[in-house]
Design a protein around this motif. Sequence first.
Motif, mmCIF file in Angstrom:
data_model
loop_
_atom_site.group_PDB
_atom_site.id
_atom_site.type_symbol
_atom_site.label_atom_id
_atom_site.label_comp_id
_atom_site.label_asym_id
_atom_site.label_seq_id
_atom_site.Cartn_x
_atom_site.Cartn_y
_atom_site.Cartn_z
ATOM 1 N N ILE A 25 0.845 -1.200 0.000
ATOM 2 C CA ILE A 25 0.000 0.000 0.000
ATOM 3 C C ILE A 25 0.876 1.244 0.000
ATOM 4 C CG2 ILE A 25 -1.908 1.154 1.163
ATOM 5 C CD1 ILE A 25 -2.463 -1.677 2.449
ATOM 6 N N HIS A 26 0.811 1.986 -1.087
ATOM 7 C CA HIS A 26 1.693 3.146 -1.275
ATOM 8 C C HIS A 26 1.281 4.330 -0.403
ATOM 9 C CE1 HIS A 26 -1.130 5.549 -3.711
ATOM 10 N NE2 HIS A 26 -1.438 4.450 -4.387
ATOM 11 N N GLY A 27 2.190 5.276 -0.270
ATOM 12 C CA GLY A 27 1.937 6.474 0.512
ATOM 13 C C GLY A 27 1.333 7.590 -0.331
ATOM 14 N N ARG A 28 1.043 8.708 0.321
ATOM 15 C CA ARG A 28 0.498 9.880 -0.372
ATOM 16 C C ARG A 28 1.499 10.359 -1.427
ATOM 17 N NH1 ARG A 28 -3.275 13.532 1.753
ATOM 18 N NH2 ARG A 28 -2.849 12.824 3.883
ATOM 19 N N GLY A 29 1.029 10.505 -2.638
ATOM 20 C CA GLY A 29 1.908 10.953 -3.707
ATOM 21 C C GLY A 29 2.704 9.840 -4.352
ATOM 22 N N GLY A 30 2.627 8.631 -3.781
ATOM 23 C CA GLY A 30 3.329 7.492 -4.345
ATOM 24 C C GLY A 30 2.466 6.783 -5.374
ATOM 25 N N THR A 31 3.002 5.714 -5.931
ATOM 26 C CA THR A 31 2.257 4.918 -6.896
ATOM 27 C C THR A 31 2.348 3.443 -6.539
ATOM 28 O OG1 THR A 31 4.139 4.516 -8.375
ATOM 29 C CG2 THR A 31 2.875 6.556 -8.738
ATOM 30 N N ASP A 45 10.040 -14.513 -2.324
ATOM 31 C CA ASP A 45 10.051 -15.366 -3.511
ATOM 32 C C ASP A 45 8.826 -16.270 -3.495
ATOM 33 O OD1 ASP A 45 12.416 -14.259 -4.205
ATOM 34 O OD2 ASP A 45 13.672 -15.970 -3.666
ATOM 35 N N GLY A 46 8.166 -16.355 -4.626
ATOM 36 C CA GLY A 46 6.988 -17.214 -4.715
ATOM 37 C C GLY A 46 5.697 -16.534 -4.310
ATOM 38 N N PHE A 47 5.777 -15.316 -3.780
ATOM 39 C CA PHE A 47 4.579 -14.575 -3.388
ATOM 40 C C PHE A 47 3.954 -13.894 -4.610
ATOM 41 C CE2 PHE A 47 6.334 -15.173 0.663
ATOM 42 C CZ PHE A 47 5.645 -14.534 1.678
ATOM 43 N N ALA A 48 2.648 -13.799 -4.624
ATOM 44 C CA ALA A 48 1.975 -12.851 -5.510
ATOM 45 C C ALA A 48 2.089 -11.470 -4.858
ATOM 46 C CB ALA A 48 0.506 -13.229 -5.678
ATOM 47 N N LEU A 49 2.459 -10.482 -5.627
ATOM 48 C CA LEU A 49 2.569 -9.100 -5.128
ATOM 49 C C LEU A 49 1.429 -8.294 -5.723
ATOM 50 C CD1 LEU A 49 6.416 -8.684 -5.728
ATOM 51 C CD2 LEU A 49 5.265 -9.489 -3.653
ATOM 52 N N VAL A 50 0.683 -7.632 -4.849
ATOM 53 C CA VAL A 50 -0.532 -6.940 -5.282
ATOM 54 C C VAL A 50 -0.536 -5.540 -4.681
ATOM 55 C CG1 VAL A 50 -3.048 -7.002 -5.260
ATOM 56 C CG2 VAL A 50 -1.777 -9.137 -5.296
ATOM 57 N N ALA A 51 -0.682 -4.519 -5.529
ATOM 58 C CA ALA A 51 -0.699 -3.136 -5.042
ATOM 59 C C ALA A 51 -1.929 -2.414 -5.580
ATOM 60 C CB ALA A 51 0.571 -2.405 -5.467
ATOM 61 N N PRO A 52 -2.871 -2.073 -4.698
ATOM 62 C CA PRO A 52 -4.007 -1.265 -5.134
ATOM 63 C C PRO A 52 -3.570 0.169 -5.414
ATOM 64 C CG PRO A 52 -4.186 -1.793 -2.787
ATOM 65 C CD PRO A 52 -2.962 -2.470 -3.290
ATOM 66 N N LYS A 53 -4.313 0.850 -6.274
ATOM 67 C CA LYS A 53 -4.012 2.233 -6.647
ATOM 68 C C LYS A 53 -4.999 3.182 -5.987
ATOM 69 C CE LYS A 53 -2.038 2.073 -11.313
ATOM 70 N NZ LYS A 53 -2.225 2.560 -12.690
ATOM 71 N N ALA A 54 -4.472 4.242 -5.379
ATOM 72 C CA ALA A 54 -5.333 5.289 -4.826
ATOM 73 C C ALA A 54 -5.705 6.280 -5.922
ATOM 74 C CB ALA A 54 -4.618 6.022 -3.700
ATOM 75 N N TYR A 55 -6.942 6.753 -5.883
ATOM 76 C CA TYR A 55 -7.347 7.813 -6.805
ATOM 77 C C TYR A 55 -6.495 9.061 -6.534
ATOM 78 C CZ TYR A 55 -9.995 11.530 -8.982
ATOM 79 O OH TYR A 55 -10.349 12.615 -9.741
ATOM 80 N N ASN A 56 -5.907 9.598 -7.600
ATOM 81 C CA ASN A 56 -5.095 10.809 -7.467
ATOM 82 C C ASN A 56 -3.917 10.611 -6.515
ATOM 83 O OD1 ASN A 56 -5.038 13.175 -8.851
ATOM 84 N ND2 ASN A 56 -6.185 14.354 -7.339
ATOM 85 N N ASN A 57 -3.463 9.360 -6.352
ATOM 86 C CA ASN A 57 -2.272 9.028 -5.551
ATOM 87 C C ASN A 57 -2.406 9.374 -4.068
ATOM 88 O OD1 ASN A 57 -1.119 10.182 -8.447
ATOM 89 N ND2 ASN A 57 -0.342 8.181 -7.875
ATOM 90 N N PHE A 102 2.197 -4.747 3.501
ATOM 91 C CA PHE A 102 3.270 -3.773 3.677
ATOM 92 C C PHE A 102 2.732 -2.396 3.311
ATOM 93 C CE2 PHE A 102 6.519 -1.003 1.872
ATOM 94 C CZ PHE A 102 7.351 -0.887 2.965
ATOM 95 N N GLY A 103 2.964 -1.422 4.189
ATOM 96 C CA GLY A 103 2.556 -0.059 3.879
ATOM 97 C C GLY A 103 3.586 0.937 4.372
ATOM 98 N N PHE A 104 3.719 2.027 3.627
ATOM 99 C CA PHE A 104 4.628 3.107 3.995
ATOM 100 C C PHE A 104 3.850 4.410 4.116
ATOM 101 C CE2 PHE A 104 7.343 6.665 2.410
ATOM 102 C CZ PHE A 104 8.126 6.790 3.543
ATOM 103 N N SER A 105 4.090 5.148 5.225
ATOM 104 C CA SER A 105 3.540 6.484 5.431
ATOM 105 C C SER A 105 2.006 6.430 5.415
ATOM 106 C CB SER A 105 4.121 7.441 4.380
ATOM 107 O OG SER A 105 3.805 8.770 4.682
ATOM 108 N N GLN A 106 1.347 7.163 4.527
ATOM 109 C CA GLN A 106 -0.114 7.085 4.482
ATOM 110 C C GLN A 106 -0.559 5.635 4.260
ATOM 111 O OE1 GLN A 106 -2.552 8.589 1.141
ATOM 112 N NE2 GLN A 106 -3.470 10.026 2.599
#
Length: 211
Positions: A25-31, A45-57, A102-106
């Motif tokens: 999960i990305h932070g404010r202004g991240g992608t 290794d072997g994990f599926a990596l999944v990142a949702p996108k925030a509207y307008n970052n 995993f999340g950073f900042s926001q």
Amino acid sequence: MEMHQKELVTAGTPIEQAEKALIMIHGRGGTAEDILAVADHFNVDGFALVAPKAYNNSWYPLSFMAPEDQNQPWLSSALELLKHTEAELNKQGIASENIYFFGFSQGACLTLEYITRNAKRYGGAVAIIGGLIGENINTGDYITDFEQTPVFIGTSDPDTHVPLERVQRTAEILKNKNAEVLLEVFENVGHTILQQEITIANNFVFRREKV
């Protein structure tokens, strides 16, 4: 009003072939793409990596310590998106006990809020510079139990956005909800992800064997 769309960026092992998954999960202004790159440093290794996108970052417009209603409806939409993401992984055969966060900042704030509202046995979680959301933490939102899920929280003291007191209170609440919490505070390191935090995450969360 535009809200967060159910748009996921994926990497690593294809979801239908993976036994474990890491939601990033990305932070404010991240992608989503930026945060996925951090996984190169984790033992996933072997994990599926999944990142949702925030509207307008951005997951919500104001500080995570603003009154919760002032961050609505964005916050509820973001939490709903994470719920959808977890449910989608479950549907593809990855049980929640094999889902990591995993999340950073926001993104760390959102990670901690989501997993605590939906506490169960997850694979584990890593939150770098974040805390539970709201002007005052509403512990009435947190009614379930982590069943010893390992959660690593790393932070800087001081940090311009996230007061240490809120991080410490967050760790305390998660412990009370039966999470196995490791909190590490680094002095004057700024708003960033440290190599030491990567190492701790790998040792405490991503290398664990289930007992």
